[in-house]
Design a protein around this motif. Structure first.
Motif, PDB file in Angstrom:
ATOM      1  N   LYS A  97      42.097  45.178  43.222  1.00  0.00           N
ATOM      2  CA  LYS A  97      42.739  44.866  44.498  1.00  0.00           C
ATOM      3  C   LYS A  97      42.087  43.685  45.204  1.00  0.00           C
ATOM      4  CE  LYS A  97      44.310  47.041  48.797  1.00  0.00           C
ATOM      5  NZ  LYS A  97      44.411  48.324  49.546  1.00  0.00           N
ATOM      6  N   TYR A  98      40.747  43.677  45.247  1.00  0.00           N
ATOM      7  CA  TYR A  98      40.060  42.666  46.054  1.00  0.00           C
ATOM      8  C   TYR A  98      39.343  41.592  45.233  1.00  0.00           C
ATOM      9  CZ  TYR A  98      40.940  45.740  50.009  1.00  0.00           C
ATOM     10  OH  TYR A  98      41.549  46.503  50.978  1.00  0.00           O
ATOM     11  N   GLY A  99      39.153  41.844  43.933  1.00  0.00           N
ATOM     12  CA  GLY A  99      38.485  40.849  43.103  1.00  0.00           C
ATOM     13  C   GLY A  99      39.179  39.498  43.109  1.00  0.00           C
ATOM     14  N   PRO A 100      40.499  39.454  42.861  1.00  0.00           N
ATOM     15  CA  PRO A 100      41.191  38.156  42.889  1.00  0.00           C
ATOM     16  C   PRO A 100      41.135  37.481  44.256  1.00  0.00           C
ATOM     17  CG  PRO A 100      42.505  39.811  41.746  1.00  0.00           C
ATOM     18  CD  PRO A 100      41.371  40.544  42.393  1.00  0.00           C
ATOM     19  N   LYS A 101      41.175  38.273  45.309  1.00  0.00           N
ATOM     20  CA  LYS A 101      41.127  37.681  46.651  1.00  0.00           C
ATOM     21  C   LYS A 101      39.761  37.062  46.926  1.00  0.00           C
ATOM     22  CE  LYS A 101      42.028  38.566  51.513  1.00  0.00           C
ATOM     23  NZ  LYS A 101      42.385  39.522  52.568  1.00  0.00           N
ATOM     24  N   TRP A 102      38.708  37.741  46.483  1.00  0.00           N
ATOM     25  CA  TRP A 102      37.355  37.200  46.674  1.00  0.00           C
ATOM     26  C   TRP A 102      37.114  36.021  45.741  1.00  0.00           C
ATOM     27  CZ3 TRP A 102      32.564  38.416  43.671  1.00  0.00           C
ATOM     28  CH2 TRP A 102      31.430  37.866  44.275  1.00  0.00           C
ATOM     29  N   ASN A 103      37.588  36.151  44.498  1.00  0.00           N
ATOM     30  CA  ASN A 103      37.545  35.055  43.523  1.00  0.00           C
ATOM     31  C   ASN A 103      36.133  34.497  43.356  1.00  0.00           C
ATOM     32  OD1 ASN A 103      38.548  33.234  41.658  1.00  0.00           O
ATOM     33  ND2 ASN A 103      39.147  31.719  43.215  1.00  0.00           N
ATOM     34  N   ASN A 104      35.175  35.414  43.123  1.00  0.00           N
ATOM     35  CA  ASN A 104      33.781  35.013  42.884  1.00  0.00           C
ATOM     36  C   ASN A 104      33.221  34.113  43.978  1.00  0.00           C
ATOM     37  OD1 ASN A 104      33.348  36.415  40.424  1.00  0.00           O
ATOM     38  ND2 ASN A 104      34.537  34.856  39.341  1.00  0.00           N
ATOM     39  N   GLY A 105      33.566  34.448  45.207  1.00  0.00           N
ATOM     40  CA  GLY A 105      33.014  33.705  46.334  1.00  0.00           C
ATOM     41  C   GLY A 105      33.848  32.532  46.786  1.00  0.00           C
ATOM     42  N   GLN A 106      34.909  32.226  46.050  1.00  0.00           N
ATOM     43  CA  GLN A 106      35.764  31.104  46.445  1.00  0.00           C
ATOM     44  C   GLN A 106      36.776  31.521  47.509  1.00  0.00           C
ATOM     45  OE1 GLN A 106      35.056  27.992  45.162  1.00  0.00           O
ATOM     46  NE2 GLN A 106      33.351  29.174  44.285  1.00  0.00           N
ATOM     47  N   GLY A 107      37.076  32.818  47.561  1.00  0.00           N
ATOM     48  CA  GLY A 107      38.011  33.329  48.553  1.00  0.00           C
ATOM     49  C   GLY A 107      37.286  34.024  49.697  1.00  0.00           C
ATOM     50  N   ILE A 108      38.046  34.713  50.522  1.00  0.00           N
ATOM     51  CA  ILE A 108      37.488  35.362  51.709  1.00  0.00           C
ATOM     52  C   ILE A 108      37.972  36.807  51.775  1.00  0.00           C
ATOM     53  CG2 ILE A 108      37.447  35.378  54.239  1.00  0.00           C
ATOM     54  CD1 ILE A 108      37.840  32.365  54.178  1.00  0.00           C
ATOM     55  N   ILE A 109      37.053  37.708  52.063  1.00  0.00           N
ATOM     56  CA  ILE A 109      37.427  39.081  52.383  1.00  0.00           C
ATOM     57  C   ILE A 109      36.934  39.380  53.796  1.00  0.00           C
ATOM     58  CG2 ILE A 109      37.551  40.019  50.052  1.00  0.00           C
ATOM     59  CD1 ILE A 109      34.718  40.963  50.280  1.00  0.00           C
ATOM     60  N   THR A 110      37.712  40.133  54.523  1.00  0.00           N
ATOM     61  CA  THR A 110      37.385  40.436  55.915  1.00  0.00           C
ATOM     62  C   THR A 110      36.362  41.568  55.981  1.00  0.00           C
ATOM     63  OG1 THR A 110      39.100  42.123  56.159  1.00  0.00           O
ATOM     64  CG2 THR A 110      39.740  39.818  56.558  1.00  0.00           C
ATOM     65  N   PRO A 111      35.690  41.733  57.119  1.00  0.00           N
ATOM     66  CA  PRO A 111      34.761  42.866  57.262  1.00  0.00           C
ATOM     67  C   PRO A 111      35.451  44.212  57.061  1.00  0.00           C
ATOM     68  CG  PRO A 111      34.352  41.246  58.978  1.00  0.00           C
ATOM     69  CD  PRO A 111      35.597  40.803  58.270  1.00  0.00           C
ATOM     70  N   GLU A 112      36.708  44.312  57.503  1.00  0.00           N
ATOM     71  CA  GLU A 112      37.436  45.569  57.321  1.00  0.00           C
ATOM     72  C   GLU A 112      37.703  45.837  55.842  1.00  0.00           C
ATOM     73  OE1 GLU A 112      37.720  44.093  61.307  1.00  0.00           O
ATOM     74  OE2 GLU A 112      38.355  43.133  59.432  1.00  0.00           O
ATOM     75  N   GLU A 113      38.043  44.799  55.103  1.00  0.00           N
ATOM     76  CA  GLU A 113      38.229  44.949  53.661  1.00  0.00           C
ATOM     77  C   GLU A 113      36.897  45.230  52.973  1.00  0.00           C
ATOM     78  OE1 GLU A 113      42.061  41.939  53.060  1.00  0.00           O
ATOM     79  OE2 GLU A 113      40.013  41.143  53.064  1.00  0.00           O
ATOM     80  N   ALA A 114      35.850  44.576  53.453  1.00  0.00           N
ATOM     81  CA  ALA A 114      34.518  44.808  52.890  1.00  0.00           C
ATOM     82  C   ALA A 114      34.105  46.269  53.051  1.00  0.00           C
ATOM     83  CB  ALA A 114      33.500  43.895  53.566  1.00  0.00           C
ATOM     84  N   GLN A 115      34.453  46.854  54.187  1.00  0.00           N
ATOM     85  CA  GLN A 115      34.116  48.261  54.399  1.00  0.00           C
ATOM     86  C   GLN A 115      34.832  49.153  53.388  1.00  0.00           C
ATOM     87  OE1 GLN A 115      35.375  50.099  58.122  1.00  0.00           O
ATOM     88  NE2 GLN A 115      33.510  51.346  58.174  1.00  0.00           N
ATOM     89  N   LYS A 116      36.084  48.835  53.101  1.00  0.00           N
ATOM     90  CA  LYS A 116      36.820  49.594  52.083  1.00  0.00           C
ATOM     91  C   LYS A 116      36.125  49.496  50.723  1.00  0.00           C
ATOM     92  CE  LYS A 116      40.675  51.046  54.206  1.00  0.00           C
ATOM     93  NZ  LYS A 116      41.102  52.468  54.236  1.00  0.00           N
ATOM     94  N   ILE A 117      35.611  48.322  50.416  1.00  0.00           N
ATOM     95  CA  ILE A 117      34.961  48.105  49.120  1.00  0.00           C
ATOM     96  C   ILE A 117      33.663  48.903  49.015  1.00  0.00           C
ATOM     97  CG2 ILE A 117      33.850  46.372  47.648  1.00  0.00           C
ATOM     98  CD1 ILE A 117      35.897  44.336  48.860  1.00  0.00           C
ATOM     99  N   ILE A 118      32.844  48.874  50.067  1.00  0.00           N
ATOM    100  CA  ILE A 118      31.558  49.579  49.983  1.00  0.00           C
ATOM    101  C   ILE A 118      31.735  51.093  50.012  1.00  0.00           C
ATOM    102  CG2 ILE A 118      30.336  47.639  51.033  1.00  0.00           C
ATOM    103  CD1 ILE A 118      30.073  49.306  53.593  1.00  0.00           C
ATOM    104  N   HIS A 119      32.901  51.564  50.434  1.00  0.00           N
ATOM    105  CA  HIS A 119      33.144  53.003  50.430  1.00  0.00           C
ATOM    106  C   HIS A 119      33.193  53.575  49.020  1.00  0.00           C
ATOM    107  CE1 HIS A 119      34.943  53.569  54.744  1.00  0.00           C
ATOM    108  NE2 HIS A 119      33.637  53.386  54.733  1.00  0.00           N
ATOM    109  N   VAL A 120      33.536  52.763  48.035  1.00  0.00           N
ATOM    110  CA  VAL A 120      33.609  53.269  46.658  1.00  0.00           C
ATOM    111  C   VAL A 120      32.245  53.795  46.222  1.00  0.00           C
ATOM    112  CG1 VAL A 120      33.983  52.638  44.244  1.00  0.00           C
ATOM    113  CG2 VAL A 120      35.556  51.825  46.006  1.00  0.00           C
TER     114      VAL A 120
END
Length: 427
Positions: free
Chosen positions: A38-61
């Motif tokens: 879900k979020y890997g392509p959006k982040w794109n190894n640091g080339q893209g941006i993820i929001t703090p709210e999305e980041a929270q979803k990621i760390i919940h895993v």
């Protein structure tokens, strides 16, 4: 004539084992794969941006499903590590909140609840990420948050911290440990390491928390933060009696449920020391433990990780210190809605006072040493309100200030049962 026992052929045993390994493998990585898809392509190894709210979803895993206990311990040790800085330990000693079992047990419980609340509950206040993206456009006209608990908790901590003189560097060092220590502990002891996406998400999330706490000059990348944190330790993490005093009382609290027989409590202290980095241990003036014990602790934790990875099914529901459902549990008419933790320390603050079979259960837990005493009004068995947490002298202070700050932090009104209005309607 006795019937012959049936013994499964080795091929059947091997087949069942292989099926189990495949089942564990497929289920254990399911959430990890889903969040990265879900979020890997959006982040794109640091080339893209993820929001703090999305980041929270990621760390919940990792934090709520894959390794909740380890992540909780990592954050606890991150906080413990700050006690090796004399300016921090002297301030804590001056507050006298870590001087006795009465104050330290509540202080530890309240701290754990407050941190777990803003980690587990949505920092935007909304369960739907799309709704959180709309609030910045509407400002004061935005609808009230679905779950305002995260920012109430953070606002409460900001208020409590404002009562003391704390340097920005001490704030920043503490923040750095909350970002870096989960990575370190996962690398050392978890059944899997945190991925680059998860590490970056942790950085983005905690950096946002730092900003909302008013922490300045936060480094822009993980390597920069790590370098700053290490340099700060080298300069300021030095031996001091207050370091040792705070360390002793904290370790005693962590081991409160360990019986003082057969040297178990002493062994627990030695294991805790084995888990400390040398610079932390030296700053708290603890003796270096025998190499065999350090090896044994390391081997035990890594064996646990191996078993988890290959043989144990994953958690199918989130594990958190706080309830994730924002709705209050049913209360008697006229009662103020309150919260109870999902787990309890040896001194069970905020545990409901038991009745019937629950009373017998808790009596057995006390007899077994799981709890040091029975729940009751003296341990606030009625539950907690986030705006009341903290030292007893601040319990009834700044509730309106905290709610106003929480609304500003999340960018929308605080309403519902956890607001002051919701509280007054019920009380």
């Amino acid at each position: 004539m006795a019937e012959a026992r049936y013994i499964a052929p080795p091929i059947v045993v091997v087949g069942v084992l292989l099926l189990w390994l495949v089942l564990v493998r497929s289920l254990r990585w399911r959430r990890y794969n889903a969040i990265h898809s879900k979020y890997g392509p959006k982040w794109n190894n640091g080339q893209g941006i993820i929001t703090p709210e999305e980041a929270q979803k990621i760390i919940h895993v990792a934090g709520l499903y894959d390794m909740p206990l380890l992540m909780n311990v990592a954050l606890a040790f991150a906080l413990f590590k700050t006690y090796g800085i004399p300016t921090i330990s002297k301030l804590l000693a001056a507050t006298k909140q870590l001087k006795s079992k009465e104050t330290i047990s509540r202080r530890y419980t309240d701290t754990e609840i407050l941190i777990a609340t803003w980690v587990s509950c949505p920092i935007s206040g909304f369960l739907d990420l799309q709704a959180s993206k709309e609030i910045s456009e509407k400002g004061a006209d935005a609808k009230p948050a679905d779950d305002p608990r995260a920012m109430i908790a953070l606002a409460r901590v900001n208020y409590l911290h404002s009562r003391y003189k704390i340097s920005n560097d001490d704030y920043l060092y503490t923040l750095s440990l909350f970002i870096l220590e989960p990575m370190v502990w996962a690398d050392r002891y978890a059944w899997r390491r945190l991925s680059p996406l998860e590490k970056e998400a942790g950085f983005i999330y905690w950096k946002e928390i730092g900003k909302r706490m008013g922490i300045r000059e936060i480094p822009e990348t993980i390597p920069e933060l790590s370098a700053w944190s290490k340099k700060y330790e080298e300069m300021y993490m030095v031996p001091a009696q207050t370091n040792r005093d705070i360390g002793d009382t904290t370790v005693d609290e962590l081991l409160a449920a360990v019986p003082n027989v057969l040297g178990l409590k002493s062994l627990g202290r030695r294991i805790a020391i084995c888990l400390m980095d040398d610079i932390v241990r030296e700053s708290m003036m603890y003796e270096k433990q025998h190499a065999y014990l350090s090896w044994l602790v390391d081997a035990m934790l890594k064996t646990t990780a191996f078993v988890q990875r290959w043989l144990m099914l994953p958690a199918f529901s989130p594990r958190s210190v706080v309830a994730l459902d924002p709705k209050p549990k049913r209360t008697k008419e006229g009662e103020c809605p309150r919260l109870h933790p999902e787990k309890f320390a040896a001194r069970p603050w905020y545990r409901p006072q038991p009745t019937g079979l629950g009373y017998l259960r808790d009596k057995l837990l006390v007899a077994a040493g799981w709890f040091t005493e029975m729940p009751g009004p003296h341990l606030k068995s009625e539950g907690y309100r986030l705006e009341e947490l903290g030292p007893l002298k601040f319990e009834d202070r700044a509730h309106e200030e905290v709610m106003k700050s929480a609304a500003e932090l999340q960018g929308c009104p605080v309403a519902g049962p956890w607001s002051l209005e919701g509280r007054r309607e019920k009380c």
